[in-house]
Design a protein around this motif. Structure first.
Motif, short mmCIF file in Angstrom:
data_model
loop_
_atom_site.label_atom_id
_atom_site.label_comp_id
_atom_site.label_asym_id
_atom_site.label_seq_id
_atom_site.Cartn_x
_atom_site.Cartn_y
_atom_site.Cartn_z
N VAL A 1 0.93 6.05 4.63
CA VAL A 1 1.39 7.33 4.07
C VAL A 1 2.77 7.67 4.63
O VAL A 1 3.65 8.14 3.90
CB VAL A 1 0.36 8.46 4.37
CG1 VAL A 1 0.91 9.82 4.00
CG2 VAL A 1 -0.95 8.18 3.65
N ALA B 1 5.46 5.64 2.82
CA ALA B 1 5.66 6.18 1.46
C ALA B 1 6.43 7.49 1.50
O ALA B 1 7.40 7.68 0.74
CB ALA B 1 4.31 6.37 0.77
N GLN C 1 0.82 -1.21 0.00
CA GLN C 1 0.00 0.00 0.00
C GLN C 1 0.86 1.27 0.00
O GLN C 1 0.49 2.27 -0.62
CB GLN C 1 -0.97 -0.01 1.18
CG GLN C 1 -2.04 -1.07 1.03
CD GLN C 1 -2.98 -1.15 2.22
OE1 GLN C 1 -2.72 -0.61 3.28
NE2 GLN C 1 -4.09 -1.85 2.02
N SER C 2 2.01 1.22 0.65
CA SER C 2 2.93 2.37 0.63
C SER C 2 3.47 2.59 -0.78
O SER C 2 3.61 3.74 -1.23
CB SER C 2 4.07 2.16 1.61
OG SER C 2 3.58 2.07 2.93
N ASP D 1 1.82 1.87 -3.45
CA ASP D 1 0.69 2.45 -4.18
C ASP D 1 0.56 3.94 -3.91
O ASP D 1 0.27 4.72 -4.82
CB ASP D 1 -0.62 1.74 -3.81
CG ASP D 1 -0.66 0.30 -4.30
OD1 ASP D 1 0.13 -0.07 -5.21
OD2 ASP D 1 -1.49 -0.48 -3.78
N VAL D 2 0.79 4.35 -2.67
CA VAL D 2 0.73 5.78 -2.34
C VAL D 2 1.83 6.54 -3.07
O VAL D 2 1.59 7.61 -3.64
CB VAL D 2 0.82 6.01 -0.81
CG1 VAL D 2 1.05 7.48 -0.47
CG2 VAL D 2 -0.43 5.49 -0.12
N TRP E 1 0.88 6.87 -6.61
CA TRP E 1 -0.20 7.85 -6.71
C TRP E 1 0.36 9.27 -6.62
O TRP E 1 -0.15 10.20 -7.25
CB TRP E 1 -1.23 7.59 -5.62
CG TRP E 1 -2.40 8.50 -5.67
CD1 TRP E 1 -3.46 8.44 -6.54
CD2 TRP E 1 -2.65 9.64 -4.83
NE1 TRP E 1 -4.35 9.45 -6.28
CE2 TRP E 1 -3.87 10.21 -5.24
CE3 TRP E 1 -1.95 10.22 -3.77
CZ2 TRP E 1 -4.40 11.34 -4.62
CZ3 TRP E 1 -2.48 11.33 -3.16
CH2 TRP E 1 -3.69 11.87 -3.59
#
Length: 181
Positions: A131, A134, A52-53, A55-56, A59
């Protein structure tokens, strides 16, 4: 009046906090023991945080990817094809979530209210932690000279500051203890 009677709320807090922290920590330890660290197998929560990091960071417009670390139960985090960080078990914030939950349980009210607040707090902590990982990785790439400051001071201050704010919210506004005492 005995010390127990005089300080009953304090002792109840300590007992509830200590027992819940112990139980949650043992459960987490049992969870971690499912994974073979000697075979460099990272636990599932660390995997989720690393993915998920990534992905952030994507993004946020970064060229980012993760790979399993070949020699450790962790992930290597890359920004612009440069390995900038390792995402290890300690990066998944589960220990912070356990601490948060134990404190809320120590000031518990109804099961529903307490459970919902713990769940909401854990979701908030998880999102902010993803977050954080990331942004730390990006910071390590762009500002490597501030790596220790970011990792050891700024981001822990941020995540523990949020946990503290959630605790204050729980005690003063939601649990009802702020009105009673």
């Amino acid at each position: 009046m005995s010390i127990w009677q005089k300080n009953r709320p304090f002792f109840l807090f300590l007992i509830k906090f200590g027992l819940s922290y112990l139980i949650l920590s043992v459960l987490y330890w049992l969870y971690l023991n499912q994974y073979n660290a000697e075979a460099n197998e990272a636990d599932g929560m660390t995997t989720i945080v690393a993915e998920q990091s990534q992905d952030v960071a994507l993004w946020l417009g970064q060229e980012a990817y993760i790979t399993e670390h070949p020699e450790q139960p962790s992930y290597r985090f890359f920004i612009n094809n440069k390995a900038v960080a390792r995402v290890v078990e300690g990066c998944n914030a589960v220990s912070v979530m356990i601490l948060f939950a134990a404190f809320v349980i120590a000031f518990s009210t109804t099961f529903k209210r307490t459970s919902l607040f713990i769940l909401a707090g854990i979701v908030i902590i998880h999102i902010l932690n993803v977050v954080r990982v990331a942004l730390l990785s990006m910071g390590f790439y762009y500002y490597p000279e501030y790596k220790e400051l970011m990792h050891d001071i700024l981001f822990p201050l941020f995540i523990y500051g949020v946990v503290f704010a959630l605790w204050v919210l729980w005690v003063m506004k939601i649990s009802g203890y702020g009105k009673k005492h």
